[in-house]
Scaffold this motif. Sequence first.
Motif, PDB file in Angstrom:
ATOM      1  N   ASP A 147       0.830  -1.199   0.000  1.00  0.00           N
ATOM      2  CA  ASP A 147       0.000   0.000   0.000  1.00  0.00           C
ATOM      3  C   ASP A 147       0.869   1.255   0.000  1.00  0.00           C
ATOM      4  OD1 ASP A 147      -2.324   1.405  -0.101  1.00  0.00           O
ATOM      5  OD2 ASP A 147      -2.649   1.405   2.077  1.00  0.00           O
ATOM      6  N   ASP A 148       1.866   1.254  -0.884  1.00  0.00           N
ATOM      7  CA  ASP A 148       2.867   2.319  -0.885  1.00  0.00           C
ATOM      8  C   ASP A 148       3.068   2.880  -2.292  1.00  0.00           C
ATOM      9  OD1 ASP A 148       4.652   3.965   0.396  1.00  0.00           O
ATOM     10  OD2 ASP A 148       6.337   2.591   0.175  1.00  0.00           O
ATOM     11  N   PHE A 149       2.048   2.719  -3.178  1.00  0.00           N
ATOM     12  CA  PHE A 149       2.214   3.140  -4.569  1.00  0.00           C
ATOM     13  C   PHE A 149       1.769   4.592  -4.741  1.00  0.00           C
ATOM     14  CE2 PHE A 149       2.970   0.965  -8.762  1.00  0.00           C
ATOM     15  CZ  PHE A 149       2.988   2.119  -9.523  1.00  0.00           C
ATOM     16  N   GLY A 150       2.493   5.484  -4.091  1.00  0.00           N
ATOM     17  CA  GLY A 150       2.160   6.905  -4.272  1.00  0.00           C
ATOM     18  C   GLY A 150       2.652   7.385  -5.630  1.00  0.00           C
ATOM     19  N   ASP A 151       1.751   7.838  -6.489  1.00  0.00           N
ATOM     20  CA  ASP A 151       2.143   8.184  -7.859  1.00  0.00           C
ATOM     21  C   ASP A 151       3.250   9.232  -7.892  1.00  0.00           C
ATOM     22  OD1 ASP A 151       0.498   6.425  -9.226  1.00  0.00           O
ATOM     23  OD2 ASP A 151      -1.246   7.748  -8.995  1.00  0.00           O
ATOM     24  N   ALA A 152       3.133  10.233  -7.024  1.00  0.00           N
ATOM     25  CA  ALA A 152       4.111  11.324  -7.046  1.00  0.00           C
ATOM     26  C   ALA A 152       5.483  10.822  -6.613  1.00  0.00           C
ATOM     27  CB  ALA A 152       3.645  12.461  -6.152  1.00  0.00           C
ATOM     28  N   SER A 153       5.525  10.041  -5.519  1.00  0.00           N
ATOM     29  CA  SER A 153       6.836   9.625  -5.027  1.00  0.00           C
ATOM     30  C   SER A 153       7.451   8.559  -5.933  1.00  0.00           C
ATOM     31  CB  SER A 153       6.756   9.152  -3.569  1.00  0.00           C
ATOM     32  OG  SER A 153       6.004   7.977  -3.455  1.00  0.00           O
ATOM     33  N   VAL A 154       6.616   7.736  -6.574  1.00  0.00           N
ATOM     34  CA  VAL A 154       7.132   6.760  -7.539  1.00  0.00           C
ATOM     35  C   VAL A 154       7.795   7.481  -8.703  1.00  0.00           C
ATOM     36  CG1 VAL A 154       6.426   5.105  -9.317  1.00  0.00           C
ATOM     37  CG2 VAL A 154       5.620   4.822  -6.963  1.00  0.00           C
ATOM     38  N   ALA A 155       7.125   8.488  -9.216  1.00  0.00           N
ATOM     39  CA  ALA A 155       7.690   9.238 -10.347  1.00  0.00           C
ATOM     40  C   ALA A 155       8.967   9.959  -9.930  1.00  0.00           C
ATOM     41  CB  ALA A 155       6.656  10.239 -10.870  1.00  0.00           C
ATOM     42  N   ALA A 156       8.957  10.537  -8.733  1.00  0.00           N
ATOM     43  CA  ALA A 156      10.142  11.266  -8.262  1.00  0.00           C
ATOM     44  C   ALA A 156      11.321  10.314  -8.081  1.00  0.00           C
ATOM     45  CB  ALA A 156       9.828  11.980  -6.951  1.00  0.00           C
ATOM     46  N   ALA A 157      11.030   9.124  -7.514  1.00  0.00           N
ATOM     47  CA  ALA A 157      12.116   8.158  -7.284  1.00  0.00           C
ATOM     48  C   ALA A 157      12.674   7.651  -8.609  1.00  0.00           C
ATOM     49  CB  ALA A 157      11.613   7.003  -6.425  1.00  0.00           C
ATOM     50  N   LEU A 158      11.786   7.395  -9.564  1.00  0.00           N
ATOM     51  CA  LEU A 158      12.259   6.954 -10.884  1.00  0.00           C
ATOM     52  C   LEU A 158      13.162   8.018 -11.510  1.00  0.00           C
ATOM     53  CD1 LEU A 158       9.359   5.195 -12.843  1.00  0.00           C
ATOM     54  CD2 LEU A 158      11.546   4.208 -12.153  1.00  0.00           C
ATOM     55  N   GLY A 159      12.751   9.265 -11.334  1.00  0.00           N
ATOM     56  CA  GLY A 159      13.539  10.364 -11.876  1.00  0.00           C
ATOM     57  C   GLY A 159      14.934  10.423 -11.288  1.00  0.00           C
ATOM     58  N   LYS A 160      15.070   9.983 -10.032  1.00  0.00           N
ATOM     59  CA  LYS A 160      16.386  10.006  -9.397  1.00  0.00           C
ATOM     60  C   LYS A 160      17.221   8.786  -9.779  1.00  0.00           C
ATOM     61  CE  LYS A 160      15.306  12.733  -5.256  1.00  0.00           C
ATOM     62  NZ  LYS A 160      16.357  13.758  -5.310  1.00  0.00           N
ATOM     63  N   VAL A 161      16.579   7.637  -9.916  1.00  0.00           N
ATOM     64  CA  VAL A 161      17.347   6.400 -10.109  1.00  0.00           C
ATOM     65  C   VAL A 161      17.712   6.211 -11.580  1.00  0.00           C
ATOM     66  CG1 VAL A 161      15.447   4.743 -10.405  1.00  0.00           C
ATOM     67  CG2 VAL A 161      17.543   4.017  -9.270  1.00  0.00           C
ATOM     68  N   ILE A 162      16.926   6.817 -12.466  1.00  0.00           N
ATOM     69  CA  ILE A 162      17.259   6.747 -13.892  1.00  0.00           C
ATOM     70  C   ILE A 162      18.009   8.018 -14.264  1.00  0.00           C
ATOM     71  CG2 ILE A 162      16.305   6.692 -16.236  1.00  0.00           C
ATOM     72  CD1 ILE A 162      13.972   5.064 -15.102  1.00  0.00           C
ATOM     73  N   SER A 163      19.220   7.863 -14.762  1.00  0.00           N
ATOM     74  CA  SER A 163      20.039   9.044 -15.039  1.00  0.00           C
ATOM     75  C   SER A 163      19.442   9.835 -16.203  1.00  0.00           C
ATOM     76  CB  SER A 163      21.473   8.636 -15.363  1.00  0.00           C
ATOM     77  OG  SER A 163      21.496   7.903 -16.572  1.00  0.00           O
ATOM     78  N   ALA A 164      19.764  11.121 -16.259  1.00  0.00           N
ATOM     79  CA  ALA A 164      19.210  12.017 -17.275  1.00  0.00           C
ATOM     80  C   ALA A 164      19.488  11.486 -18.681  1.00  0.00           C
ATOM     81  CB  ALA A 164      19.809  13.415 -17.101  1.00  0.00           C
ATOM     82  N   LYS A 165      20.630  10.810 -18.805  1.00  0.00           N
ATOM     83  CA  LYS A 165      21.036  10.254 -20.094  1.00  0.00           C
ATOM     84  C   LYS A 165      20.009   9.237 -20.610  1.00  0.00           C
ATOM     85  CE  LYS A 165      24.868   7.786 -20.168  1.00  0.00           C
ATOM     86  NZ  LYS A 165      26.279   7.487 -19.838  1.00  0.00           N
ATOM     87  N   HIS A 166      19.352   8.552 -19.677  1.00  0.00           N
ATOM     88  CA  HIS A 166      18.386   7.518 -20.048  1.00  0.00           C
ATOM     89  C   HIS A 166      16.954   7.939 -19.770  1.00  0.00           C
ATOM     90  CE1 HIS A 166      22.148   5.062 -19.432  1.00  0.00           C
ATOM     91  NE2 HIS A 166      21.805   4.766 -20.673  1.00  0.00           N
ATOM     92  N   ALA A 167      16.690   9.228 -19.812  1.00  0.00           N
ATOM     93  CA  ALA A 167      15.369   9.744 -19.454  1.00  0.00           C
ATOM     94  C   ALA A 167      14.261   9.129 -20.320  1.00  0.00           C
ATOM     95  CB  ALA A 167      15.351  11.269 -19.592  1.00  0.00           C
ATOM     96  N   ASP A 168      14.618   8.676 -21.522  1.00  0.00           N
ATOM     97  CA  ASP A 168      13.610   8.048 -22.389  1.00  0.00           C
ATOM     98  C   ASP A 168      13.108   6.727 -21.808  1.00  0.00           C
ATOM     99  OD1 ASP A 168      16.303   7.247 -22.832  1.00  0.00           O
ATOM    100  OD2 ASP A 168      15.637   6.119 -24.599  1.00  0.00           O
ATOM    101  N   MET A 169      13.782   6.203 -20.758  1.00  0.00           N
ATOM    102  CA  MET A 169      13.353   4.944 -20.140  1.00  0.00           C
ATOM    103  C   MET A 169      12.323   5.149 -19.028  1.00  0.00           C
ATOM    104  SD  MET A 169      14.881   2.548 -21.729  1.00  0.00           S
ATOM    105  CE  MET A 169      14.644   1.129 -20.643  1.00  0.00           C
TER     106      MET A 169
END
Lengths: 353, 179
Positions: free
Chosen positions: B141-163
Amino acid sequence: MDKVLMKGNEAIAEAAIIAGCRHYFGYPITPQTEIAAYMAKRMPKIGGTFLQAESEIAAINMVYGVASAGLRVMTSSSSPGISLKGEGLSYLAGADLPSFVVNVQRGGPGLGGIQPSQSDYFQSTRGGGHGDYHMIVLAPYSVQEMAELTVKGFELADKYRMTAMILADGTMGQMMEPVSLDLQVAEPPQKPWATTGTNLSRKHNIINSLSLVPEELEKLNVARYERYKIIERDEVRYEEYRMEDADVAIAAFGIAARVSKNAVDEARKMGIKVGLIRPITLWPFPKAPFAKAAEHVKQFISVELSMGQMIEDVKLASECKVPVTLCNRVGGMIPTPKQVLEAIVAADKGGKL
Amino acid sequence: MSTTEFLFSGFGGQGILFAGKFVAYKGLVDDKQVSWLPSYGPEMRGGTASCSVIVSDTPVGSPIVSEPDVLVAMNLPSLDRFESAVKPGGIIFMDSSLIERKVNRTDVRVFAVPATKLASDNDMPTLANMILIGKILQVLDDFGDASVAAALGKVISAKHADMLEVNLRAMQIGRAYQD
């Protein structure tokens, strides 16, 4: 500044750059290679030097050269590589040069393994190479401390004209934690002794560790130890955790202290009065908290990833007033909180495990 | 006040360390205390990989997870090795495309997700890991849309933003999956 997730090795590298280090010399070895990799990426972008030397021995001698010119400089390695640097560390001490060295320890002796260890405690706290000398030895236990103690290491090295070493281990180097890189760096001191060119306005500075007249070499050694006394007075760092009313005290640094904190909390829930003394400087060793604790605890437990090395300093600092026992794993193994808890329970009952 | 200890394990190349990093970053985004510790043996593609992740409201002690609350097993050797270590009352998430056997423990909850099959069916063959993560966050019960998107943005480098988009889609597939 926002916290970022970083590996301990990367935090050391970035903190070194923040501290003004622009010269890194090294040779890759697990588990610290991320330091070199980070420097290889960053140094060229900020006008610094990253150089992968042909060997550890070459790297430490390059450190000697840059330190002679009065600039902040570092090298890093892991246990077998640090042994190779031993001669250079002794020369640095003999020439009274400031340098910063990182040892992310792995299991030994020999080539050993690549998993975490603390078995270079003797090597680092007793100098590391030949001759009478010490290094300031800093033992971080979080990624944040990896960064903070790196800055501190450069400052202490400059202040006392000697080597400061970070003594970490594989888990500290490899783990990621949130870290704030909002680090305060003091202005480096003037270095009138550095070989930066006389500009025809002063006498030549000479950097050398050779001194063939025994009377003079004796004086140099004695003067160095006078400086060490000041360091032992002013630069000791440690943390006490739940020690106020402790009947049993754990001594642990680095990853062993992390594991031990869990065990202390569990034991406290069981009603056992146990605390932790965590040396942050391994040299100078924090003698005072152990001397104080020896007046009220019935036993010390030294938790180590070695066959028992720091335990000797715990015995010296507590003057063996109460028993000091060892709780350990070696060879790349790490004690579990459960193992430490069992040692605490046994100590509380008054027996040795 | 809670602490969740995760153990991620599978073959090298399945994105085990990446999945762990995502969970750690999500904790960071959510203002939690976190630690991430990889196994760093002489491992390579096709070998085994694992990592310990702790997400807590209080400072993290030892970063080593030996008795996980949540085990994520992406291959059979991982389930064989770590099944018995899971805390009673804990949860096992496993990739049932690659693990044919059932979990023997009766004191843990089990979610079997055919992540590898779902990944290849949806033309994202390398993202079985993120499909499992989607399921994990849904169960916890931890699928917060905002924090999921923010975390993905941090873990995926800018170089691979298309992922970013395909990772998010993988997580939604896992989130929606029901046994």
